[in-house]
Design an enzyme around this catalytic site. Structure first.
Site, PDB file in Angstrom:
ATOM      1  CG  ASP A 153     -21.842 -22.745  37.427  1.00 15.24           C
ATOM      2  OD1 ASP A 153     -22.959 -22.529  36.947  1.00 15.24           O
ATOM      3  OD2 ASP A 153     -20.830 -22.940  36.736  1.00 15.24           O
ATOM      4  CB  CYS A 233     -20.860 -15.566  24.052  1.00 13.19           C
ATOM      5  SG  CYS A 233     -19.847 -15.149  25.481  1.00 13.19           S
ATOM      6  CG  ASP A 261     -11.672 -12.059  31.602  1.00 13.63           C
ATOM      7  OD1 ASP A 261     -12.653 -12.736  31.922  1.00 13.63           O
ATOM      8  OD2 ASP A 261     -10.517 -12.296  32.001  1.00 13.63           O
TER       9      ASP A 261
HETATM   10  S1  SF4 Z   1     -17.105  -9.593  25.285  1.00 20.06           S
HETATM   11 FE1  SF4 Z   1     -18.462 -10.670  26.718  1.00 20.06          FE
HETATM   12  S2  SF4 Z   1     -20.275 -11.159  25.481  1.00 20.06           S
HETATM   13 FE2  SF4 Z   1     -18.641 -10.669  24.072  1.00 20.06          FE
HETATM   14  S3  SF4 Z   1     -17.683 -12.585  23.535  1.00 20.06           S
HETATM   15 FE3  SF4 Z   1     -16.541 -11.758  25.275  1.00 20.06          FE
HETATM   16  S4  SF4 Z   1     -17.522 -12.667  27.072  1.00 20.06           S
HETATM   17 FE4  SF4 Z   1     -18.953 -12.952  25.368  1.00 20.06          FE
END
Ligand code: SF4
Ligand code: SF4
Length: 374
Positions: A153, A233, A261
């Site tokens: 990364d 996000c 998560d």
């Molecule tokens: S569920 Fe996945 S896409 Fe949605 S906020 Fe959490 S980490 Fe981000």
């Protein structure tokens, strides 16, 4: 970000004729597993096919203020520009769960501080790079000298796509890689090499008609299958972003104070998730089971001491407190929470204080509801 040393040429020509290519590949994979990697595949250094979608992602602004993603596009698409002389990429993954999660998302206790599972123990980047270097050393002992560079990364690399192209899994609708037998709770690393190894074949995709991750996302950040708007996000907002978190997203953040998560927890393939084979991901300082109020009371010295060698350090103390303030605002009404929020205002910067004010307001609203319902 591109490493300054990444332009180093992998120029050494190595005579591999004395080795059967498939046998050598199998031997390298066995060494990788022996070093604690959960899987190892050999990828062709080519990610050109990712560019149209990535350019669309950038065009829509879904990368938020991660402007470094706009740079080095050619190197991303063509890893041989990042490290000239690269003939094959050894892609590895490390599982990071310390206990199997439930196969379906279960809401957490609202007074708990939730930290993404990968971040509860030691920062994986050093572990990953160290083991990739050891893998390179072992290969050299077998085949003779060759050039290699490890990455975790740490450079403009489409690491998921390269791993996917060689069968490490498929990209799910939440944009993470999923392995049919191991789910998605793993981190990736790469060893660029000057070895001409046979490439592995891609795996097939198995999301089918499922949309569970899209539906569960608390902030609706997966705007369409395979397209994630980082600006919404929680992982981006609580880790990368340093500013004032938009008010309309704060309730969705709930009690997630570092990462998220949820899209992985809901994914049915994580019923097959495997646990880590190394102790580095073991939670430190009760980060898998700590209350919002307890962690709120960490002063900066405690934060620095408790996050040494942890990925949580990266977010910085003030952003960490900002995130916890949001969690406290979303917690059930408590006079103690309001008092602790109020007394903390003098110790924090303006950005944190905006969130403390919001949290006190949220708590006050809940206090009224609490009174009415009595
Ligand atoms: S569920 Fe996945 S896409 Fe949605 S906020 Fe959490 S980490 Fe981000
Ligand atoms: S939850 Fe469903 S759609 Fe999302 S990644 Fe998993 S299988 Fe694919």
């Amino acid at each position: 970000m591109a490493s300054t040393a990444s332009s180093q040429k992998l120029s050494q020509k190595i005579e591999l004729q004395q080795f059967d290519p498939q046998e050598l590949k199998a031997w390298i994979k066995a060494q990788a597993l022996d070093l604690g990697f959960s899987d190892c595949v050999i990828a062709k250094p080519d990610a050109q096919d990712q560019m149209p979608r990535f350019k669309e992602y950038l065009k829509r602004g879904y990368h938020a203020d991660m402007h470094y993603l706009e740079e080095n596009l050619e190197k991303r698409a063509n890893p041989t520009l990042l490290v000239p002389g690269t003939k094959s990429i050894i892609c590895v993954r490390m599982n990071y769960l310390v206990a199997s999660p439930k196969s379906r998302y279960v809401p957490f206790e609202p007074n708990s501080a939730i930290i993404a599972r990968y971040a509860r123990g030691r920062d994986y980047h050093k572990v990953m790079r160290g083991r990739l270097k050891t893998l390179a050393t072992r290969i050299k002992e077998k085949v003779g000298d060759f050039e290699s560079r490890p990455f975790a990364d740490s450079a403009p690399i489409f690491e998921k796509s390269l791993a996917e192209s060689a069968g490490m899994g498929w990209t799910g609708k939440h944009t993470l890689l999923i392995h049919k037998k191991s789910g998605s709770f793993f981190v990736l690393g790469e060893l660029f090499t000057s070895l001409e190894l046979p490439f592995d074949e891609p795996a097939t995709a198995h999301c089918g008609s499922c949309t569970a991750c899209i539906d569960i996302c608390p902030t609706q950040a997966i705007v369409e299958p395979y397209m994630l708007d980082a600006r919404k996000c929680i992982a981006y907002l609580t880790i990368e972003y340093k500013g004032i978190i938009p008010e309309d997203l704060r309730q969705g953040i709930g009690n997630r104070i570092f990462g998220c998560d949820d899209c992985q927890l809901i994914c049915p393939w994580n019923g097959f998730a495997q646990t880590a084979s190394i102790p580095d991901f073991d939670p430190r300082h009760s980060l898998d089971d700590i209350s919002l109020l307890e962690i709120w009371q960490w002063d900066e010295a405690t934060f620095l001491a408790n996050t040494e060698g942890s990925p949580i350090r990266r977010t910085g103390y003030q952003s960490f407190k900002r995130n916890i303030a949001i969690g406290l605002g979303n917690a059930p009404y408590s006079a103690e929470i309001v008092a602790k929020l109020q007394e903390a205002k003098i110790w924090h910067d303006e950005i944190v204080n905006v969130h403390i004010d919001w949290a006190i307001q949220q708590q006050s609203r809940q206090a009224i509801v609490h009174q009415i319902e009595k």
